[in-house]
Design a protein around this motif. Sequence first.
Motif, PDB file in Angstrom:
ATOM      1  N   ALA A 114       1.277  -0.633  -7.391  1.00 54.26           N
ATOM      2  CA  ALA A 114       2.279  -1.444  -8.081  1.00 54.26           C
ATOM      3  C   ALA A 114       2.280  -1.138  -9.574  1.00 54.26           C
ATOM      4  N   GLY A 115       1.096  -0.975 -10.148  1.00 51.92           N
ATOM      5  CA  GLY A 115       1.016  -0.730 -11.591  1.00 51.92           C
ATOM      6  C   GLY A 115       0.937  -2.012 -12.403  1.00 51.92           C
ATOM      7  N   PHE A 116       0.484  -3.081 -11.757  1.00 55.77           N
ATOM      8  CA  PHE A 116       0.372  -4.387 -12.414  1.00 55.77           C
ATOM      9  C   PHE A 116      -0.926  -4.441 -13.238  1.00 55.77           C
ATOM     10  N   LEU A 145      -6.864   1.939  -0.822  1.00 54.56           N
ATOM     11  CA  LEU A 145      -7.676   1.390  -1.907  1.00 54.56           C
ATOM     12  C   LEU A 145      -9.103   1.901  -1.733  1.00 54.56           C
ATOM     13  N   VAL A 199     -12.452  20.470  -4.037  1.00 48.06           N
ATOM     14  CA  VAL A 199     -13.862  20.600  -4.422  1.00 48.06           C
ATOM     15  C   VAL A 199     -14.709  20.493  -3.160  1.00 48.06           C
ATOM     16  N   SER A 218      -2.879   6.260  -6.818  1.00 46.13           N
ATOM     17  CA  SER A 218      -2.505   6.235  -8.238  1.00 46.13           C
ATOM     18  C   SER A 218      -1.024   6.524  -8.466  1.00 46.13           C
ATOM     19  N   ILE A 240      -8.136   7.585 -12.203  1.00 48.92           N
ATOM     20  CA  ILE A 240      -9.504   7.551 -12.743  1.00 48.92           C
ATOM     21  C   ILE A 240      -9.896   8.935 -13.267  1.00 48.92           C
ATOM     22  N   ASN A 295     -10.998  -0.310  -6.135  1.00 46.00           N
ATOM     23  CA  ASN A 295     -10.329  -1.284  -5.271  1.00 46.00           C
ATOM     24  C   ASN A 295      -8.870  -1.531  -5.691  1.00 46.00           C
ATOM     25  N   CYS A 296      -8.477  -2.795  -5.891  1.00 49.28           N
ATOM     26  CA  CYS A 296      -7.062  -3.075  -6.195  1.00 49.28           C
ATOM     27  C   CYS A 296      -6.779  -3.099  -7.699  1.00 49.28           C
ATOM     28  N   TRP A 297      -7.746  -2.652  -8.519  1.00 47.41           N
ATOM     29  CA  TRP A 297      -7.536  -2.706  -9.975  1.00 47.41           C
ATOM     30  C   TRP A 297      -7.748  -1.351 -10.662  1.00 47.41           C
ATOM     31  N   GLY A 298      -7.512  -0.263  -9.972  1.00 44.63           N
ATOM     32  CA  GLY A 298      -7.759   1.053 -10.573  1.00 44.63           C
ATOM     33  C   GLY A 298      -6.765   1.428 -11.661  1.00 44.63           C
ATOM     34  N   ILE A 299      -5.522   0.971 -11.536  1.00 45.83           N
ATOM     35  CA  ILE A 299      -4.533   1.315 -12.567  1.00 45.83           C
ATOM     36  C   ILE A 299      -4.884   0.541 -13.841  1.00 45.83           C
ATOM     37  N   LEU A 300      -5.198  -0.744 -13.664  1.00 44.74           N
ATOM     38  CA  LEU A 300      -5.639  -1.535 -14.821  1.00 44.74           C
ATOM     39  C   LEU A 300      -6.888  -0.909 -15.453  1.00 44.74           C
ATOM     40  N   GLU A 302      -7.684  19.112  -8.710  1.00 42.78           N
ATOM     41  CA  GLU A 302      -7.010  18.198  -7.780  1.00 42.78           C
ATOM     42  C   GLU A 302      -6.601  18.997  -6.540  1.00 42.78           C
ATOM     43  N   ARG A 303      -6.899  18.449  -5.367  1.00 43.93           N
ATOM     44  CA  ARG A 303      -6.657  19.229  -4.147  1.00 43.93           C
ATOM     45  C   ARG A 303      -5.185  19.253  -3.724  1.00 43.93           C
ATOM     46  N   CYS A 305      -0.989   3.909   1.111  1.00 44.04           N
ATOM     47  CA  CYS A 305      -2.082   4.609   0.440  1.00 44.04           C
ATOM     48  C   CYS A 305      -3.354   3.788   0.613  1.00 44.04           C
TER      49      CYS A 305
HETATM   50  C1  LIG Z   1      -0.378  -0.717  -2.451  1.00 44.65           C
HETATM   51  C2  LIG Z   1      -1.302  -0.666  -3.631  1.00 44.65           C
HETATM   52  C3  LIG Z   1      -0.985  -1.354  -4.785  1.00 44.65           C
HETATM   53  C4  LIG Z   1      -1.842  -1.311  -5.886  1.00 44.65           C
HETATM   54  N1  LIG Z   1      -1.496  -1.983  -7.015  1.00 44.65           N
HETATM   55  C5  LIG Z   1      -2.307  -1.945  -8.099  1.00 44.65           C
HETATM   56  C6  LIG Z   1      -1.936  -2.613  -9.287  1.00 44.65           C
HETATM   57  O1  LIG Z   1      -0.892  -3.244  -9.349  1.00 44.65           O
HETATM   58  N2  LIG Z   1      -2.788  -2.582 -10.349  1.00 44.65           N
HETATM   59  C7  LIG Z   1      -3.975  -1.913 -10.302  1.00 44.65           C
HETATM   60  O2  LIG Z   1      -4.703  -1.921 -11.289  1.00 44.65           O
HETATM   61  N3  LIG Z   1      -4.317  -1.218  -9.190  1.00 44.65           N
HETATM   62  C8  LIG Z   1      -3.534  -1.228  -8.090  1.00 44.65           C
HETATM   63  N4  LIG Z   1      -3.882  -0.578  -6.953  1.00 44.65           N
HETATM   64  C9  LIG Z   1      -5.194   0.104  -6.902  1.00 44.65           C
HETATM   65  C10 LIG Z   1      -5.135   1.487  -7.510  1.00 44.65           C
HETATM   66  O3  LIG Z   1      -4.009   2.159  -7.021  1.00 44.65           O
HETATM   67  C11 LIG Z   1      -6.409   2.269  -7.175  1.00 44.65           C
HETATM   68  O4  LIG Z   1      -7.550   1.517  -7.496  1.00 44.65           O
HETATM   69  C12 LIG Z   1      -6.453   3.560  -7.977  1.00 44.65           C
HETATM   70  O5  LIG Z   1      -5.245   4.271  -7.830  1.00 44.65           O
HETATM   71  C13 LIG Z   1      -7.612   4.442  -7.532  1.00 44.65           C
HETATM   72  O6  LIG Z   1      -7.550   5.615  -8.298  1.00 44.65           O
HETATM   73  P1  LIG Z   1      -8.508   6.833  -8.001  1.00 44.65           P
HETATM   74  O7  LIG Z   1      -8.233   7.854  -9.025  1.00 44.65           O
HETATM   75  O8  LIG Z   1      -9.914   6.335  -7.848  1.00 44.65           O
HETATM   76  O9  LIG Z   1      -8.111   7.325  -6.529  1.00 44.65           O
HETATM   77  P2  LIG Z   1      -6.833   8.093  -5.968  1.00 44.65           P
HETATM   78  O10 LIG Z   1      -5.588   7.671  -6.599  1.00 44.65           O
HETATM   79  O11 LIG Z   1      -6.939   7.995  -4.483  1.00 44.65           O
HETATM   80  O12 LIG Z   1      -7.093   9.594  -6.418  1.00 44.65           O
HETATM   81  C14 LIG Z   1      -8.115  10.395  -5.862  1.00 44.65           C
HETATM   82  C15 LIG Z   1      -7.647  11.833  -5.999  1.00 44.65           C
HETATM   83  O13 LIG Z   1      -8.705  12.704  -5.635  1.00 44.65           O
HETATM   84  C16 LIG Z   1      -8.157  13.818  -4.939  1.00 44.65           C
HETATM   85  N5  LIG Z   1      -9.236  14.397  -4.136  1.00 44.65           N
HETATM   86  C17 LIG Z   1      -9.890  13.831  -3.100  1.00 44.65           C
HETATM   87  N6  LIG Z   1     -10.835  14.651  -2.633  1.00 44.65           N
HETATM   88  C18 LIG Z   1     -10.773  15.782  -3.386  1.00 44.65           C
HETATM   89  C19 LIG Z   1     -11.513  16.985  -3.406  1.00 44.65           C
HETATM   90  N7  LIG Z   1     -12.522  17.215  -2.542  1.00 44.65           N
HETATM   91  N8  LIG Z   1     -11.193  17.938  -4.323  1.00 44.65           N
HETATM   92  C20 LIG Z   1     -10.190  17.720  -5.233  1.00 44.65           C
HETATM   93  N9  LIG Z   1      -9.450  16.584  -5.259  1.00 44.65           N
HETATM   94  C21 LIG Z   1      -9.753  15.622  -4.355  1.00 44.65           C
HETATM   95  C22 LIG Z   1      -7.041  13.207  -4.097  1.00 44.65           C
HETATM   96  O14 LIG Z   1      -6.111  14.160  -3.692  1.00 44.65           O
HETATM   97  C23 LIG Z   1      -6.471  12.168  -5.069  1.00 44.65           C
HETATM   98  O15 LIG Z   1      -5.414  12.688  -5.842  1.00 44.65           O
HETATM   99  C24 LIG Z   1      -3.047  -0.580  -5.833  1.00 44.65           C
HETATM  100  C25 LIG Z   1      -3.363   0.136  -4.679  1.00 44.65           C
HETATM  101  C26 LIG Z   1      -2.514   0.088  -3.582  1.00 44.65           C
HETATM  102  C27 LIG Z   1      -2.901   0.856  -2.340  1.00 44.65           C
END
Ligand SMILES: Cc1cc2nc3c(=O)[nH]c(=O)nc-3n(C[C@H](O)[C@H](O)[C@H](O)COP(=O)(O)OP(=O)(O)OC[C@H]3O[C@@H](n4cnc5c(N)ncnc54)[C@H](O)[C@@H]3O)c2cc1C
Length: 382
Positions: free
Chosen positions: A51-53, A311, A163, A47, A19, A337-342, A38-39, A309
């Motif tokens: 799965a990346g679906f 959600l 941060v 992320s 995101i 939630n489970c759709w962040g990659i999409l 990024e920390r 990891c």
């Molecule tokens: C097993 C599994 C399978 C999945 N499969 C799919 C799928 O097939 N398709 C799909 O669309 N989605 C899928 N998802 C969901 C998707 O992975 C998540 O919705 C998405 O990755 C969330 O992204 P994000 O950037 O919000 O969070 P994150 O990936 O958690 O990234 C947050 C980042 O913020 C950083 N951070 C946190 N606090 C601080 C701070 N204070 N200062 C600096 N950096 C900080 C962390 O280190 C981290 O790198 C799946 C999730 C799981 C667990």
Amino acid sequence: MNPQNETAKRVVVCGGGVIGVCSAYFLAKKGAAVTLVERSAVACAASGKAAGFLALDWCDNGPVESLARASFNLHRSLAEELNGAELYGYRPLTTLSVTVTESQSSSGSGGKGLPSWVDGPAKSPSTIGTTQTTAQVHPQLFTRTLLATATEKYGVDVVVGKVDRVQAEGGRVESVVLEGGRVIDTDAVVLALGPWSGKFELLASMFRVYGMKAHSIVLEPKEPNAITPHALVLSYRSSRGGEPMDPEVYPRPTGEVYLCGMTTKEEVPDDPDQITGNPESIRVLKEVARNVSSHLKEENAQVKAEQACFLPCTDDGVPVIGEIPGLKGCYVATGHNCWGILNGPATGAALSELIVDGIATIVDLDRFSPSRFTSRKKGLII
Ligand SMILES: Cc1cc2nc3c(=O)[nH]c(=O)nc-3n(C[C@H](O)[C@H](O)[C@H](O)COP(=O)(O)OP(=O)(O)OC[C@H]3O[C@@H](n4cnc5c(N)ncnc54)[C@H](O)[C@@H]3O)c2cc1C
């Protein structure tokens, strides 16, 4: 900093998950001078381990429908633009729903309607996604490729640091303060902290974000060419009884096969690098693998990763995307939630429009605004 324009709007994006990276990419592409903080490491958490679906219409008739449809199409155009097929494993694929009951006899070399590598006790396949409506990316490679392009082409600056807080003056954002005291002056901030949003005081005082822990394993079969591009969504019954489970199986163009499932509610550890899988959940996923295909049995496939990891989840199940009420220039994007990659690309593209142009056109962000929580709170007080 964006080298082309010193008067560009300065934006600090906090969080290097999909995101944060999609937000940084589209903001910088629109001319903003972006710093991403990024920390730990980019795509170190969900992320990188998802799965990346991707699905065009699986969120239809729900609050995320327009976001998901726009994002599915953006993934396709990004893959063309960035050579996604080669660089991060973008490919359309067929998706089957399959029932597996451990104690039943195996179907041999793929039952009717099953790919030949699905040779365990799998039954009742039904096509729930076609190559027009479902696709996949390798999520870590996707996130890192997008950031590499944002850095090289659009001048995004990457800072490793945690941060600590956002500073404001007169109701407007002024700077971001990192642990250790470094201050980054800015015109706008995007908080994209995934499940760690719930630990960030500014956000936690407004709404709840909690983490659901999910497990995954990555296998490298000895005969990768036997595995066809079919994603499997299982209804899985263990011979030990209990409720059916719903693990998922994703062959990747790299020759690897990714399996995920086994979700539990657990406290999110402060440090993303401290997240490890529960041994019992990993064991179950290996059992699922061996029951789905002889190609995924221990003797025929090497285990490349056993991981977990979190959600990022909100109480109403809807992502939170938009400007924080009462704090000009401070934006949030979390709870996917489970759709962040999409949904990463449309979230980033819409936020970039909102921040740079003042209005999002690619997706109407009103439904996702954090103001839904503050007005609810106000409602309670009145
Ligand atoms: C097993 C599994 C399978 C999945 N499969 C799919 C799928 O097939 N398709 C799909 O669309 N989605 C899928 N998802 C969901 C998707 O992975 C998540 O919705 C998405 O990755 C969330 O992204 P994000 O950037 O919000 O969070 P994150 O990936 O958690 O990234 C947050 C980042 O913020 C950083 N951070 C946190 N606090 C601080 C701070 N204070 N200062 C600096 N950096 C900080 C962390 O280190 C981290 O790198 C799946 C999730 C799981 C667990």
